[in-house]
Write a protein that holds these residues in place. Structure first.
Motif, PDB file in Angstrom:
ATOM      1  N   ASN A  35       0.832  -1.218   0.000  1.00  0.00           N
ATOM      2  CA  ASN A  35       0.000   0.000   0.000  1.00  0.00           C
ATOM      3  C   ASN A  35       0.860   1.258   0.000  1.00  0.00           C
ATOM      4  OD1 ASN A  35       0.849  -0.625   2.645  1.00  0.00           O
ATOM      5  ND2 ASN A  35      -0.888   0.439   3.579  1.00  0.00           N
ATOM      6  N   ALA A  86       1.157   3.704  -2.207  1.00  0.00           N
ATOM      7  CA  ALA A  86       0.467   4.936  -2.588  1.00  0.00           C
ATOM      8  C   ALA A  86      -0.317   5.528  -1.422  1.00  0.00           C
ATOM      9  CB  ALA A  86      -0.464   4.672  -3.768  1.00  0.00           C
ATOM     10  N   VAL A  87      -0.984   4.668  -0.666  1.00  0.00           N
ATOM     11  CA  VAL A  87      -1.772   5.128   0.488  1.00  0.00           C
ATOM     12  C   VAL A  87      -0.868   5.762   1.538  1.00  0.00           C
ATOM     13  CG1 VAL A  87      -3.226   4.375   2.405  1.00  0.00           C
ATOM     14  CG2 VAL A  87      -3.594   3.438   0.113  1.00  0.00           C
ATOM     15  N   ASN A  99       6.468  12.492  -1.655  1.00  0.00           N
ATOM     16  CA  ASN A  99       6.352  12.596  -3.106  1.00  0.00           C
ATOM     17  C   ASN A  99       6.408  11.227  -3.770  1.00  0.00           C
ATOM     18  OD1 ASN A  99       9.103  11.830  -3.501  1.00  0.00           O
ATOM     19  ND2 ASN A  99       9.743  13.930  -3.100  1.00  0.00           N
ATOM     20  N   LYS A 100       6.183  11.202  -5.058  1.00  0.00           N
ATOM     21  CA  LYS A 100       6.058   9.943  -5.785  1.00  0.00           C
ATOM     22  C   LYS A 100       7.349   9.136  -5.826  1.00  0.00           C
ATOM     23  CE  LYS A 100       2.293  11.504  -8.796  1.00  0.00           C
ATOM     24  NZ  LYS A 100       1.847  11.728 -10.199  1.00  0.00           N
ATOM     25  N   LYS A 104       2.194   7.001   1.145  1.00  0.00           N
ATOM     26  CA  LYS A 104       2.800   8.250   0.648  1.00  0.00           C
ATOM     27  C   LYS A 104       1.843   9.420   0.847  1.00  0.00           C
ATOM     28  CE  LYS A 104       5.907   6.410  -2.910  1.00  0.00           C
ATOM     29  NZ  LYS A 104       6.191   6.330  -4.364  1.00  0.00           N
ATOM     30  N   GLN A 105       0.588   9.177   0.560  1.00  0.00           N
ATOM     31  CA  GLN A 105      -0.410  10.233   0.738  1.00  0.00           C
ATOM     32  C   GLN A 105      -0.587  10.549   2.225  1.00  0.00           C
ATOM     33  OE1 GLN A 105      -4.328   9.240  -0.713  1.00  0.00           O
ATOM     34  NE2 GLN A 105      -4.966  11.383  -0.799  1.00  0.00           N
ATOM     35  N   GLN A 106      -0.614   9.512   3.051  1.00  0.00           N
ATOM     36  CA  GLN A 106      -0.818   9.686   4.493  1.00  0.00           C
ATOM     37  C   GLN A 106       0.299  10.516   5.120  1.00  0.00           C
ATOM     38  OE1 GLN A 106      -1.723   6.054   6.597  1.00  0.00           O
ATOM     39  NE2 GLN A 106      -0.824   6.792   8.494  1.00  0.00           N
ATOM     40  N   TYR A 107       1.533  10.282   4.664  1.00  0.00           N
ATOM     41  CA  TYR A 107       2.678  10.978   5.255  1.00  0.00           C
ATOM     42  C   TYR A 107       3.160  12.168   4.417  1.00  0.00           C
ATOM     43  CZ  TYR A 107       2.867   7.043   8.463  1.00  0.00           C
ATOM     44  OH  TYR A 107       2.554   6.108   9.414  1.00  0.00           O
ATOM     45  N   GLY A 108       2.431  12.505   3.369  1.00  0.00           N
ATOM     46  CA  GLY A 108       2.759  13.670   2.574  1.00  0.00           C
ATOM     47  C   GLY A 108       4.065  13.550   1.812  1.00  0.00           C
TER      48      GLY A 108
END
Length: 251
Positions: free
Chosen positions: A86, A88-89, A97-98, A91-95
């Protein structure tokens, strides 16, 4: 991957130590285990952590499905093996980058906890889905954070050397070289911190009970740790700490 931490940084559980183990060596003396690792894996990288110990890794003969990674962010060092499903999830949760890899994600998860994040540690590790084992060393607070997935998918061992230092590696023979019989597989579904010791993130309300591990020759070799279903912990919440302190020294 390999890490050895001085006993004042990460005290291994007493149950791992086999009394009278004459095969255990001094892993840090004259760079003994670091030299052994470098001999086995030409081109490996060793990170000297000063009086705290060292970390080392190599891409030699790695499983392509469970790759090894090394990452450093703001004096936080991470050895990671495996893969996170997970990504992608998280990365978004912890802010993030890609381009952030699994090692960076784990460091950010630790840093969120250290800086008094809103979730308990067991929840943060449980949120990481995949096959993994990782070792974090925070040089700013001289703290460790170590974990393995719930299925024990990645080979991961820990032990106690002759001087009581903690040894961790994905190779059984390397740990045995430093610890003799005083080693065992790292408990799956668990995490270890310098200040809080070993805990189960699958069963955070329960204590862990050591059970002597016996090899095929009938010799005691360290210990395994099982969840004690009859013993409950008082609390699993994060302790409230002042602004001058951080999570890693209070859990």
């Amino acid at each position: 991957m390999l890490a050895v931490f001085e006993k004042s940084i990460a005290k291994s559980p007493d149950a791992l130590k086999v009394s009278g183990d004459s095969e255990a060596a001094s892993a840090l003396n004259n760079g003994f285990l670091a030299t052994h690792f470098a001999t086995l894996h030409p081109g490996s990288v060793t990170v000297n952590l000063g009086s705290s110990g060292f970390m080392a890794y190599s891409l030699d003969k790695q499983n392509p499905l469970l790759p090894r990674l090394f990452a450093v962010v703001d004096d936080i060092f991470c050895l990671f093996q495996g893969h996170i499903e997970n990504v992608a999830v998280l990365k978004q949760q912890y802010g993030l980058n890609k381009t952030a890899n699994e090692g960076i994600i784990v460091i950010e998860a630790y840093r969120t906890l250290r800086d008094r994040g809103p979730y308990p540690p067991d929840q943060v590790v449980r949120d990481i889905q995949g096959k993994f084992a990782f070792i974090i060393y925070d040089s700013s607070s001289k703290a460790t954070f170590i974990a393995a997935d719930a299925d024990g998918s990645v080979p991961f061992f820990w032990g106690t050397d002759a001087e009581g230092h903690l040894v961790l590696a994905d190779d059984r023979e390397t740990v045995k070289k430093g610890c003799g019989k005083s080693f065992a597989p790292f408990p799956k579904g668990c995490f270890f911190t310098s200040s809080g010791g070993l805990r189960s993130y699958e069963h955070p309300l329960n204590e862990l009970k050591p059970v002597p591990r016996v090899d095929s020759s009938g010799h005691v070799c360290g210990a395994t740790f099982n969840v004690d279903v009859e013993t409950k912990k008082e609390s699993t919440g994060m302790k409230k700490v002042g602004s001058a302190a951080d999570w890693s020294a209070n859990y």
